[in-house]
Design an enzyme around this catalytic site. Structure first.
Site, PDB file in Angstrom:
ATOM      1  N   GLY A  88      -4.170  -9.742  11.848  1.00  0.00           N
ATOM      2  CA  GLY A  88      -5.379  -9.653  12.666  1.00  0.00           C
ATOM      3  C   GLY A  88      -6.211 -10.913  12.653  1.00  0.00           C
TER       4      GLY A  88
ATOM      5  N   ASP B  80     -15.169  -8.413  14.038  1.00  0.00           N
ATOM      6  CA  ASP B  80     -14.035  -8.108  13.162  1.00  0.00           C
ATOM      7  C   ASP B  80     -14.051  -6.656  12.713  1.00  0.00           C
ATOM      8  OD1 ASP B  80     -11.822  -8.136  11.543  1.00  0.00           O
ATOM      9  OD2 ASP B  80     -12.602  -9.567  10.083  1.00  0.00           O
TER      10      ASP B  80
ATOM     11  N   ARG C 112       0.803  -1.238   0.000  1.00  0.00           N
ATOM     12  CA  ARG C 112       0.000   0.000   0.000  1.00  0.00           C
ATOM     13  C   ARG C 112       0.826   1.273   0.000  1.00  0.00           C
ATOM     14  NH1 ARG C 112      -3.661  -3.315   3.445  1.00  0.00           N
ATOM     15  NH2 ARG C 112      -4.974  -4.305   1.894  1.00  0.00           N
TER      16      ARG C 112
END
Lengths: 554, 554
Positions: free
Chosen positions: B188, B298, B126
């Site tokens: 995560g 989430d 990114r």
């Protein structure tokens, strides 16, 4: 789903008129379209559209892009445009229909390739054919498929020959002639016997086959020693031309195999390195012209055959111009195949000393078995397959050429049906004097008189497009797409597309607005060889994008 | 070679001035540049450049494109621009330096990825960071590398943690703060303990680590049951902000693992779903604000933290706005982390009934173990990570939002260090009433008052860019890049780039000419989930192109 239906009906509306044989024959009367591989059967790659011209080209800018994501092997196609719909093919036999004014996808077709597909060279495809509501494509496993032009649905799919058997496939665009689809085959570097096939366009039924190597009992069979005719290559990997007046299809034939070693195939090796003229209905040979008897340099005659009606020595002649990979351009009478002229496209050329007034090669410089010979041009060609363009406004033929050489060591290799047999090894080298490089020139098609030349650092490996706006377009390996003044060769405009040009630009119009479109996507076997001379070319970015340009509002 | 040297010296000339800490802190004083991930440390994604504006945007057209060929996983970067040189990163950790005025490549860097690299999600990257003559990138195998900004040569390369051990890697852009490079980590959805690391920019020496899950003896450790703290996720996969005045770095922390099953990790699970404020020199926690204690949906808090100095209820406040993946925007006082406000970004939101004036969640709607619950928004987020933009001219925050839902079935899964542990299965669904879709809105950053909204058929998954020309730019999944009037949301201009937008557009100037540049290249894990609601999205074309736009001459 609602959206999908809308898109389909849009595609239907845009491409509504069926493309008939009459429309294809009279394709030049549809300036807004690009209906067949070279726009017209005469392979001119010329469009009379002139709204984009020398006076306003500074206002030319991209209006849409279409990314295919199929970056492997380069984007090598000629986009076709019919009544507002663009059709393109990409690597791995994918086909996209695009709204030619907006760049929005109308449909896509993903060919279900067989597992463990052993593709001899690479996954590229060079183009499609249109006709009778269908889109035709040859495939990497040697099938011919027909898709519904409005939906992309497969209508028929015929196998030609088992890839595992022949080591050949189809990468060239088919040619629709009357009610048939005519298509060639790769395999020039394979122990394979080449052919050209014709299928019924509506049903896929096989209609005729012309073997590009004569079989036992046929004239020309004697030009092959022993059983070499069974494995002699003679591929037909590009797209032919058609003359409706004589009903003849002209198709270029590739090199004999093994490429560099000829002692196993003594003789002239017909119809390798020849242009053949076939009756479009029957596939019967009307005439042939062999440019290079017993080729030992890998000089295909498979490139375009440009049909020209010109005055020559006070006579109106019906001519055919064919660019040989060895760097010579041959012109013959297309009514009987008689030699007219030949002229060199490149300065660095040493495999012959010249060509006489009867078309005979003078001073053949054949590489010797097991020894390293220095040959110019390289096996990459005095030009690659990327096509030239002819403008009737200037009367000139615009084509690229490449200055480069190679060392080549011929070797005797075991011949195994369907397997590669190059008959030697080569390595690209710069010319002994001067730099390697590319150029695009404007030539008198019969005499080869050069009116101007535009030189480029790297070989130009994209086709040329000539327009009624007196412009010549092409692109370079670094990604610059540019326009030259057709009269002077002066660069008037350019746009950096970001990946090299290996396909064929076209022009068309939708609702009266002229567009220029070009594939941009570096790749191909030849692209992979450039680093032998230019190491930095190893990192020229790959890609796969269609760019469409139009004039910005004044 | 001569050419290579010329290019290198050009790169040197273009990017000649070293990027110091002072320049980064004062980045807003360089309107022609985009030196750091969000252009300025306050994460505004705003540029004061205004030569391209509402009055002339009809003349905006592409001036160059750069194709990377790296089409896998989408082109998700924010291009950085320093003194005429653009730096981009692509999938598989490739870096390109490009002449920002012409699109010509200056250098490239190909990260030698380890064999058998097991990348948890995908190969995307990114973005980069610049400073001290270096270009910094986190890698797919969890290294941080520094490249010479003039040549692309690797200067240092440090391993952070073994990918095989942690199941984590780096896809987010690093942040250079003073003499350090600060970088987060993914993971995560992994049985992994998250962290933020700081390295000496010049040498790569490790300086500090902040564990995003407190260890034994540390405050907050009691918010994790048993040994769940060792495997609790708390990833830091996006890029933080920095406030030079307080010397605090603000970083968002992701969800706890397992995502949907929380019974193994009873407690608030600090610092998951929190923004942490760390001393930039030491990595010591100054404050935190946990948006969602004990998340079972989430809902990461990992997205951008926008720093705003605004008047609120008659007081000048130093605020921090953070968009939570669950579709709520949280505003806190950035000096102490105290709650100020929260407002919903999407209409379809049922995991809570609301948030009270102290920031407490009201009416938690937790999915039950083994049962199918219908939750809005989907786990794709009320917004994805793609960033919003804040314009000081309008005082509004421009951000995308997504209307969609899902069924989710929590499951207890075996916990294996470094392996994925989602704790359930989900399937995207349209909202019960109305259509699924995306939007870009203009909001008051504190109250969430909506000034306008632009709706789109598909979720908008690219970042927004706000400019001094009163324009807001973003792109859609089909490939349209467009500009809205910052005041009204009216679409003023668009260009079809041909592949969906998943990265972050920027603006910059070279020699006084303003450019808008955007990555275009569809992909990402989320892109791969869109077909669950929109089947046609399976065939949105992939790609990887930077487009640069400028005004055509009038």
């Amino acid at each position: 789903m609602i959206r999908l239906l809308l898109l389909l009906s849009l595609a239907g509306a845009l491409g509504a008129q069926e493309i008939t044989s009459k429309r294809l024959i009279e394709a030049d009367r549809e300036p807004h379209n690009w209906l067949t591989y070279a726009r017209t059967y005469n392979a001119w790659r010329y469009s009379p559209l002139d709204k984009i011209n020398r006076s306003n080209i500074q206002r030319l800018a991209p209006v849409w892009s279409f990314q295919t994501g199929d970056v492997e092997g380069g984007l090598q196609c000629t986009p076709l445009v019919a009544d507002g719909v663009m059709y393109i093919s990409t690597s791995w036999n994918r086909v996209y229909a695009i709204d030619a004014a907006t760049g929005r996808k109308l449909w896509h077709y993903i060919y279900e390739k067989p597992k463990n597909l052993g593709v001899p060279f690479g996954p590229w495809n060079r183009g499609l054919a249109l006709g009778y509501g269908l889109v035709f494509m040859g495939t990497l496993d040697n099938h011919l498929v027909a898709l519904d032009a409005k939906t992309g649905r497969e209508v028929w799919n015929v196998a030609i020959e088992d890839l595992a058997q022949c080591g050949c496939n189809i990468t060239g665009a088919p040619l629709v002639v009357k009610d048939k689809v005519i298509v060639g085959v790769t395999g020039g570097e394979m122990a394979h016997r080449g052919y050209i096939n014709a299928f019924d366009a509506k049903t896929g039924r096989h209609v005729w086959r012309f073997w590009t190597i004569p079989g036992p009992g046929e004239p020309g069979h004697e030009t092959w020693e022993g059983d070499s005719w069974k494995f002699g290559g003679a591929s037909t990997w590009m797209t032919g031309s058609y003359d409706p007046e004589s009903n003849l299809v002209f198709w270029g034939v590739g090199n004999p195999a093994a490429d560099f070693y000829g002692d196993d195939r003594k003789g002239a090796n017909l119809y390798t390195d020849s242009v053949v003229a076939l009756d479009a209905d029957t596939g019967k040979l009307k005439w042939y012209y062999q440019q290079i008897p017993h080729d030992v340099w890998d000089w295909d005659s498979a490139y375009e055959s440009v049909l020209l009606d010109l005055e020559h020595k006070g006579q109106k002649r019906k001519l055919l111009l064919n660019v040989n990979k060895g760097g010579y351009v041959f012109v013959v009478d297309r009514t009987d195949g008689k030699f007219v002229s030949a002229w060199p496209l490149v300065q660095n050329l040493n495999w012959i000393q010249g060509i006489d007034e009867q078309g005979r090669l003078i001073g053949r410089n054949e590489p010797a078995l097991g020894k390293s010979s220095f040959i110019c041009p390289s096996v990459g060609g005095g030009r690659s397959w990327n096509h030239g363009a002819y403008s009737p406004k200037t009367g000139w033929f615009y084509t690229t050429g490449i200055e480069w050489c190679q060392t080549v060591v011929p070797q005797k290799e075991e011949k195994v049906e369907g397997k590669q047999i190059m008959g030697g090894q080569f390595e690209f080298k710069p010319p002994p004097s001067g730099e390697a490089g590319g150029h695009l020139g404007a030539y008198d098609p019969i005499t080869g008189k050069r009116h101007w030349i535009y030189r480029s650092k790297y070989p130009l490996l994209a086709s040329a497009l000539a327009t009624g706006g007196d412009l010549v377009f092409t692109g370079d390996p670094e990604g610059e797409f540019f326009a030259l003044d057709a009269a002077t060769g002066k660069k008037l405009w350019s746009f950096m597309t970001g990946s090299g040009h290996r396909g064929s630009p076209v022009t068309y119009a939708v609702n009266g607005r002229q567009y220029i479109a070009t594939p941009s996507g570096w790749g191909s076997a030849l692209a992979g060889l450039l680093p032998q001379i230019w190491p930095e070319a190893e990192y020229f970015p790959s890609g796969s994008v269609i760019f469409a340009f139009a004039l910005s509002e004044p």
